[in-house]
Design a protein around this motif. Sequence first.
Motif, mmCIF file in Angstrom:
data_model
loop_
_atom_site.group_PDB
_atom_site.id
_atom_site.type_symbol
_atom_site.label_atom_id
_atom_site.label_comp_id
_atom_site.label_asym_id
_atom_site.label_seq_id
_atom_site.Cartn_x
_atom_site.Cartn_y
_atom_site.Cartn_z
ATOM 1 N N SER A 129 7.184 6.961 1.421
ATOM 2 C CA SER A 129 6.627 5.397 1.626
ATOM 3 C C SER A 129 5.460 5.335 2.602
ATOM 4 O O SER A 129 6.075 5.853 3.758
ATOM 5 C CB SER A 129 7.843 4.182 1.765
ATOM 6 N N LEU A 130 4.744 4.538 2.254
ATOM 7 C CA LEU A 130 3.515 4.449 3.407
ATOM 8 C C LEU A 130 3.325 2.798 3.146
ATOM 9 O O LEU A 130 3.814 2.274 1.904
ATOM 10 C CB LEU A 130 2.364 5.097 3.156
ATOM 11 N N VAL A 131 2.751 2.344 4.225
ATOM 12 C CA VAL A 131 2.429 0.754 3.987
ATOM 13 C C VAL A 131 0.998 0.710 4.612
ATOM 14 O O VAL A 131 0.509 1.293 5.548
ATOM 15 C CB VAL A 131 3.449 -0.093 4.598
ATOM 16 N N VAL A 132 0.249 -0.229 3.782
ATOM 17 C CA VAL A 132 -1.168 -0.609 4.283
ATOM 18 C C VAL A 132 -0.986 -2.105 4.471
ATOM 19 O O VAL A 132 -0.379 -3.085 3.841
ATOM 20 C CB VAL A 132 -2.005 -0.382 2.888
ATOM 21 N N ILE A 133 -1.403 -2.521 5.684
ATOM 22 C CA ILE A 133 -1.287 -3.718 6.395
ATOM 23 C C ILE A 133 -2.643 -4.381 6.814
ATOM 24 O O ILE A 133 -3.548 -3.655 7.289
ATOM 25 C CB ILE A 133 -0.479 -3.866 7.454
ATOM 26 N N GLY A 134 -3.198 -5.484 6.305
ATOM 27 C CA GLY A 134 -4.305 -5.957 6.524
ATOM 28 C C GLY A 134 -4.304 -6.538 7.866
ATOM 29 O O GLY A 134 -3.340 -6.874 8.590
ATOM 30 N N GLN A 135 -5.413 -6.520 8.637
ATOM 31 C CA GLN A 135 -5.541 -6.816 9.960
ATOM 32 C C GLN A 135 -6.224 -8.140 10.316
ATOM 33 O O GLN A 135 -6.610 -8.558 11.355
ATOM 34 C CB GLN A 135 -6.544 -6.005 10.877
ATOM 35 N N THR A 136 -6.232 -8.979 8.978
ATOM 36 C CA THR A 136 -6.594 -10.327 9.167
ATOM 37 C C THR A 136 -5.232 -11.388 8.777
ATOM 38 O O THR A 136 -4.659 -11.366 7.945
ATOM 39 C CB THR A 136 -7.713 -10.826 8.081
ATOM 40 N N ASP A 137 -5.260 -12.434 9.731
ATOM 41 C CA ASP A 137 -4.299 -13.482 9.421
ATOM 42 C C ASP A 137 -4.597 -14.403 8.875
ATOM 43 O O ASP A 137 -5.738 -15.022 8.763
ATOM 44 C CB ASP A 137 -3.790 -14.038 11.052
ATOM 45 N N TYR A 138 -4.006 -14.888 7.720
ATOM 46 C CA TYR A 138 -4.162 -15.706 6.600
ATOM 47 C C TYR A 138 -3.107 -16.985 6.833
ATOM 48 O O TYR A 138 -2.035 -16.582 7.016
ATOM 49 C CB TYR A 138 -4.294 -15.167 5.290
ATOM 50 N N LYS A 139 -3.533 -18.102 6.780
ATOM 51 C CA LYS A 139 -2.748 -19.448 6.635
ATOM 52 C C LYS A 139 -2.584 -19.591 5.334
ATOM 53 O O LYS A 139 -3.400 -19.909 4.441
ATOM 54 C CB LYS A 139 -3.288 -20.565 7.523
ATOM 55 N N VAL A 140 -1.262 -19.627 4.503
ATOM 56 C CA VAL A 140 -1.144 -19.809 3.143
ATOM 57 C C VAL A 140 -0.128 -20.814 2.908
ATOM 58 O O VAL A 140 0.855 -21.191 3.559
ATOM 59 C CB VAL A 140 -0.066 -18.484 2.988
ATOM 60 N N CYS A 141 -0.492 -21.626 1.963
ATOM 61 C CA CYS A 141 0.205 -22.970 1.593
ATOM 62 C C CYS A 141 1.651 -22.355 0.847
ATOM 63 O O CYS A 141 1.414 -21.706 -0.148
ATOM 64 C CB CYS A 141 -0.874 -23.737 0.567
ATOM 65 N N PRO A 142 2.518 -22.747 1.324
ATOM 66 C CA PRO A 142 4.083 -22.399 0.634
ATOM 67 C C PRO A 142 4.049 -23.040 -0.904
ATOM 68 O O PRO A 142 4.815 -22.485 -1.535
ATOM 69 C CB PRO A 142 5.109 -22.862 1.290
ATOM 70 N N ALA A 143 3.311 -23.941 -1.253
ATOM 71 C CA ALA A 143 3.564 -24.500 -2.533
ATOM 72 C C ALA A 143 2.575 -23.916 -3.620
ATOM 73 O O ALA A 143 3.237 -23.748 -4.608
ATOM 74 C CB ALA A 143 3.224 -26.036 -2.356
ATOM 75 N N CYS A 144 1.648 -23.861 -3.257
ATOM 76 C CA CYS A 144 0.313 -23.327 -4.404
ATOM 77 C C CYS A 144 -0.134 -21.809 -4.102
ATOM 78 O O CYS A 144 -0.872 -21.327 -4.951
ATOM 79 C CB CYS A 144 -0.729 -24.190 -4.616
ATOM 80 N N GLY A 145 -0.051 -21.436 -2.731
ATOM 81 C CA GLY A 145 -0.532 -20.048 -2.451
ATOM 82 C C GLY A 145 -1.959 -20.054 -1.862
ATOM 83 O O GLY A 145 -2.587 -19.111 -1.712
ATOM 84 N N TYR A 146 -2.481 -21.463 -1.820
ATOM 85 C CA TYR A 146 -3.858 -21.577 -1.322
ATOM 86 C C TYR A 146 -3.872 -20.710 0.362
ATOM 87 O O TYR A 146 -3.100 -20.895 1.062
ATOM 88 C CB TYR A 146 -4.323 -22.973 -0.927
ATOM 89 N N ALA A 147 -4.817 -19.756 0.370
ATOM 90 C CA ALA A 147 -4.977 -19.158 1.534
ATOM 91 C C ALA A 147 -6.125 -19.298 2.309
ATOM 92 O O ALA A 147 -7.386 -19.215 1.623
ATOM 93 C CB ALA A 147 -4.555 -17.568 1.302
#
Length: 225
Positions: A129-147
């Motif tokens: 297993s490997l993981v790719v992680i983005g280096q940008t922080d996103y604020k995400v709406c828990p209801a509709c996924g707006y980011a």
Amino acid sequence: MADGKMYVSRYIRKMPGKNADAAWEKGFYCPKCPACGQPNFTKDPVTGSGRECVSCHTPIKRLSWRKTLEHRMGFCAGKEARPVPMHRPEHDFKTDDYYIGDPHRNLIAKQIFEVNGQALQIESTSNDSLVVIGQTDYKVCPACGYASETGIPLEHKNSRGYRCVNKEGNSAEYRLSHDFKTDVAKITFATQEAADINVMLSVLYALLEGLSREMEIERTDIKGC
């Protein structure tokens, strides 16, 4: 691009109904262990006492961990159409790859070599297993996924064009992640120089370039960390 217009991803897609959260797989990521500098990633909950580093086993405090979100169902574009730019779009995002290992991986071979009096071990595995992680922080709406990188508007619409039920603008901050199965060759250098990150980065890219040329593999088909 469609009909001469450009549409930009705005929503992290959720499943409808009671299974909405199944489309989002959450995890925790620590960019750097305070003791040894090793990046850490886990999908297990991080408790109030923190979690041990996978490398040096030093406890990493909870505040050092950042939330990650794997977008299993992909993205939805915003409704706003933009004119197609006459130049290539600039990519301001960055990702890093990390080896996280897998307890169910299959060991293919494990050998120790000596080169110029220095020992090194090569371990070859499949289903690892490997993981790719983005280096940008996103604020995400828990209801509709707006980011968004900047924040969630108090009044915003969901991906279907209706007003979102989250009218307070509540959001959680995540980095996007994606872990996957692949074949891995893990090389361990038993030398003092291996503790220097700059030396090992140089060795890493020399190995990737050499493997690409010697084994006639496309350079873009192999990666390292």
